[in-house]
Design an enzyme around this catalytic site. Sequence first.
Site, mmCIF file in Angstrom:
data_model
loop_
_atom_site.group_PDB
_atom_site.id
_atom_site.type_symbol
_atom_site.label_atom_id
_atom_site.label_comp_id
_atom_site.label_asym_id
_atom_site.label_seq_id
_atom_site.Cartn_x
_atom_site.Cartn_y
_atom_site.Cartn_z
ATOM 1 N N PRO A 1 44.188 54.539 15.706
ATOM 2 C CG PRO A 1 43.579 53.979 17.900
ATOM 3 C CD PRO A 1 44.166 55.095 17.054
ATOM 4 C CB CYS A 2 40.830 53.559 11.828
ATOM 5 S SG CYS A 2 41.955 52.717 10.735
ATOM 6 C CG HIS A 3 42.757 48.443 14.859
ATOM 7 N ND1 HIS A 3 43.717 49.436 14.917
ATOM 8 C CD2 HIS A 3 42.854 47.745 16.015
ATOM 9 C CE1 HIS A 3 44.374 49.328 16.056
ATOM 10 N NE2 HIS A 3 43.874 48.307 16.744
#
Length: 133
Positions: free
Chosen positions: A82-84
């Site tokens: 989940p790089c967001h």
Amino acid sequence: MRSIGSVEVPSDVFMSILKTNKKVAKEKMESGFFQQVYEIVQKIPVGCVATYGQIARLCGNPRASREVGYALHVNPLPGKIPCHRVVNRFGGLAPAFAFGGADVQRNLLTAEGVSFSDEYTVALDKHLWDPFG
């Protein structure tokens, strides 16, 4: 359309990013740093964010904030890593977020219950992840 979290992105964009990211990430991951980044980012819970510097410190290299950003830009597993959930030290969203810009990142975070102090700045006082807490 393909889902990244609860946000839909065009399938051709998703597949293009996935192909590019896998190739670059494979080359860079041999050092082990990118793998460390991905493992730590996967631990950030829904509704929380971490900063690039925080991830760098957790990887044992506090001066590697930019490398963390690059690792996330070539995320080989969008939707799983989940790089967001990673923002700058002020809570600012990535203007060139890999999946379509700050608006997409904002939508992903909003869908997870993250609130903002202004349009593109996460309320860090409410949502900063404490990996030791």
